[in-house]
Motif scaffolding. Structure first.
Motif, short mmCIF file in Angstrom:
data_model
loop_
_atom_site.label_atom_id
_atom_site.label_comp_id
_atom_site.label_asym_id
_atom_site.label_seq_id
_atom_site.Cartn_x
_atom_site.Cartn_y
_atom_site.Cartn_z
N LEU A 1 -12.43 2.08 30.31
CA LEU A 1 -12.35 0.86 31.11
C LEU A 1 -13.73 0.22 31.21
O LEU A 1 -14.76 0.91 31.12
CB LEU A 1 -11.84 1.17 32.52
CG LEU A 1 -10.42 1.73 32.60
CD1 LEU A 1 -10.34 2.78 33.69
CD2 LEU A 1 -9.43 0.64 32.88
N LYS A 2 -13.75 -1.10 31.41
CA LYS A 2 -15.01 -1.82 31.49
C LYS A 2 -14.94 -2.96 32.50
O LYS A 2 -13.94 -3.66 32.57
CB LYS A 2 -15.39 -2.37 30.11
CG LYS A 2 -16.71 -3.15 30.09
CD LYS A 2 -17.10 -3.54 28.69
CE LYS A 2 -16.23 -4.64 28.13
NZ LYS A 2 -16.74 -5.13 26.82
N TYR A 3 -16.01 -3.11 33.25
CA TYR A 3 -16.18 -4.25 34.16
C TYR A 3 -17.37 -5.04 33.66
O TYR A 3 -18.47 -4.50 33.55
CB TYR A 3 -16.43 -3.77 35.59
CG TYR A 3 -16.53 -4.87 36.61
CD1 TYR A 3 -15.46 -5.15 37.47
CD2 TYR A 3 -17.70 -5.63 36.74
CE1 TYR A 3 -15.54 -6.17 38.41
CE2 TYR A 3 -17.79 -6.63 37.69
CZ TYR A 3 -16.73 -6.91 38.51
OH TYR A 3 -16.82 -7.92 39.44
N SER A 4 -17.17 -6.31 33.34
CA SER A 4 -18.24 -7.14 32.81
C SER A 4 -18.65 -8.19 33.83
O SER A 4 -17.80 -8.85 34.46
CB SER A 4 -17.81 -7.83 31.50
OG SER A 4 -17.54 -6.86 30.50
N PHE A 5 -19.96 -8.36 33.98
CA PHE A 5 -20.47 -9.39 34.88
C PHE A 5 -20.55 -10.72 34.15
O PHE A 5 -20.82 -10.76 32.94
CB PHE A 5 -21.87 -8.99 35.39
CG PHE A 5 -21.88 -7.73 36.19
CD1 PHE A 5 -21.41 -7.70 37.49
CD2 PHE A 5 -22.36 -6.55 35.64
CE1 PHE A 5 -21.41 -6.53 38.23
CE2 PHE A 5 -22.37 -5.37 36.36
CZ PHE A 5 -21.89 -5.36 37.67
N PRO A 6 -20.30 -11.82 34.87
CA PRO A 6 -20.39 -13.14 34.23
C PRO A 6 -21.79 -13.37 33.66
O PRO A 6 -22.79 -12.95 34.26
CB PRO A 6 -20.10 -14.10 35.38
CG PRO A 6 -19.37 -13.28 36.40
CD PRO A 6 -19.91 -11.89 36.27
N PHE B 1 -11.65 -4.10 36.52
CA PHE B 1 -11.93 -3.42 35.25
C PHE B 1 -10.82 -3.74 34.25
O PHE B 1 -9.67 -3.99 34.63
CB PHE B 1 -11.99 -1.91 35.46
CG PHE B 1 -13.27 -1.42 36.09
CD1 PHE B 1 -14.28 -0.88 35.32
CD2 PHE B 1 -13.46 -1.51 37.46
CE1 PHE B 1 -15.46 -0.42 35.90
CE2 PHE B 1 -14.63 -1.06 38.06
CZ PHE B 1 -15.63 -0.52 37.28
N GLN B 2 -11.18 -3.71 32.98
CA GLN B 2 -10.23 -3.95 31.91
C GLN B 2 -10.17 -2.74 30.99
O GLN B 2 -11.19 -2.11 30.71
CB GLN B 2 -10.65 -5.19 31.09
CG GLN B 2 -10.76 -6.47 31.88
CD GLN B 2 -9.43 -6.96 32.42
OE1 GLN B 2 -8.41 -6.85 31.71
NE2 GLN B 2 -9.41 -7.50 33.63
N ARG B 3 -8.96 -2.42 30.52
CA ARG B 3 -8.82 -1.33 29.55
C ARG B 3 -9.39 -1.76 28.22
O ARG B 3 -9.09 -2.85 27.73
CB ARG B 3 -7.36 -0.93 29.39
CG ARG B 3 -6.77 -0.26 30.60
CD ARG B 3 -5.31 0.13 30.41
NE ARG B 3 -5.15 1.14 29.38
CZ ARG B 3 -4.21 2.09 29.41
NH1 ARG B 3 -3.36 2.17 30.43
NH2 ARG B 3 -4.10 2.97 28.44
N THR B 4 -10.23 -0.91 27.61
CA THR B 4 -10.83 -1.25 26.33
C THR B 4 -10.43 -0.29 25.21
O THR B 4 -10.73 -0.54 24.05
CB THR B 4 -12.37 -1.25 26.45
OG1 THR B 4 -12.82 0.05 26.89
CG2 THR B 4 -12.83 -2.31 27.44
N GLY B 5 -9.78 0.82 25.56
CA GLY B 5 -9.36 1.75 24.53
C GLY B 5 -8.89 3.06 25.11
O GLY B 5 -8.89 3.25 26.34
N GLN B 6 -8.48 3.95 24.24
CA GLN B 6 -8.08 5.28 24.66
C GLN B 6 -8.18 6.24 23.48
O GLN B 6 -8.18 5.82 22.33
CB GLN B 6 -6.66 5.29 25.22
CG GLN B 6 -5.56 4.92 24.23
CD GLN B 6 -4.19 4.89 24.89
OE1 GLN B 6 -4.01 4.38 25.98
NE2 GLN B 6 -3.21 5.47 24.20
N GLU C 1 -14.67 6.36 31.94
CA GLU C 1 -13.52 7.00 31.30
C GLU C 1 -12.77 7.81 32.34
O GLU C 1 -13.38 8.44 33.21
CB GLU C 1 -13.97 7.92 30.16
CG GLU C 1 -14.59 7.19 28.99
CD GLU C 1 -14.94 8.12 27.84
OE1 GLU C 1 -14.91 9.36 28.04
OE2 GLU C 1 -15.21 7.62 26.73
N THR C 2 -11.45 7.77 32.26
CA THR C 2 -10.60 8.58 33.12
C THR C 2 -9.40 9.01 32.29
O THR C 2 -9.28 8.62 31.12
CB THR C 2 -10.19 7.81 34.39
OG1 THR C 2 -9.52 8.69 35.30
CG2 THR C 2 -9.28 6.63 34.06
#
Length: 222
Positions: free
Chosen positions: A215-220, A193-198, A176-177
């Motif tokens: 924000l989230k970074y997901s591994f394959p 990273f992808q935005r997932t909410g606020q 979170e930032t």
């Protein structure tokens, strides 16, 4: 450009880490102040109060004093949340960094060191209640000293967390930032990273239109 290397936090780093964290948070005060000044409701206040003082008292001097007092109040409002946040962190996870980040499996705290000085930090803790079927690591305390920015240190610190998460079998890295930390947001988005909410942290933050970005970074998947 002096070389740097990233290593695990040691207790002897505490003062440098706390100073770096505190200075980094305080850097957001001027940007927050400018943000407050540009809000439509603030502009109306800065115009309306002096005008009302002139109409009521007929004194331009009183109107000038009114503007100065309003600006001082806005500066205080911009400063207080960041000061309170630093104080809270120094009494919670950063009161004992070793205990908070290094005494449990699946978490860590790293520093970037250059010429014998700590110039950057980042930390990670497991998410306590992740979504069903996910194992998530949360990134915390990313900070780089102002004198050492532009050298790729922040990216290297984030990559350190991502590699740690991959090695530990995490499925996602989350963080979170705030909207006031646009440099950080741009960095994270550029690294995948992808935005997932606020959301707003509280009434004050909603009034001044400053929200927390998730924000989230997901591994394959394997």
């Amino acid at each position: 450009m002096a070389p740097y290397h990233i290593r695990q936090y040691q207790d002897s780093d505490r003062k440098s880490v706390v100073d770096l964290f505190s200075r980094g948070m305080e850097e957001h005060i001027p940007a927050t102040f400018r943000h407050l000044l540009l809000l439509p409701r603030t502009l109306l206040l800065l115009l309306g109060v002096p005008l009302a003082l002139v109409l009521v008292s007929g004194s331009c001097l009183l109107a000038v004093v009114g503007i100065i007092l309003l600006l001082l109040l806005l500066r205080l409002l911009a400063r207080q949340p960041w000061k309170e946040y630093v104080a809270k962190c120094l009494h919670t996870d950063m009161a004992d960094i070793t205990k908070s980040y290094l005494n449990a499996c699946g978490s860590c705290f790293w520093v970037a060191e250059s010429a014998g000085q700590v110039v950057g930090t980042v930390a990670a803790l497991p998410v306590k209640d992740p979504p069903l079927g996910r194992k998530q690591l949360e990134l915390f305390r990313l900070s780089v000293s102002s004198q050492h920015r532009g050298q790729g240190i922040a990216k290297a610190l984030v990559r350190t967390v991502l590699q740690f998460a991959r090695d530990q079998g995490y499925s996602d890295v989350v963080l979170e930032t705030s909207t006031m930390q646009q440099g950080a947001v741009t960095l994270y988005l550029g690294m995948g990273f992808q935005r997932t909410g606020q959301y707003f942290m509280g009434v004050f933050w909603k009034i001044v239109d400053i929200c927390i970005i998730q924000l989230k970074y997901s591994f394959p998947s394997a």
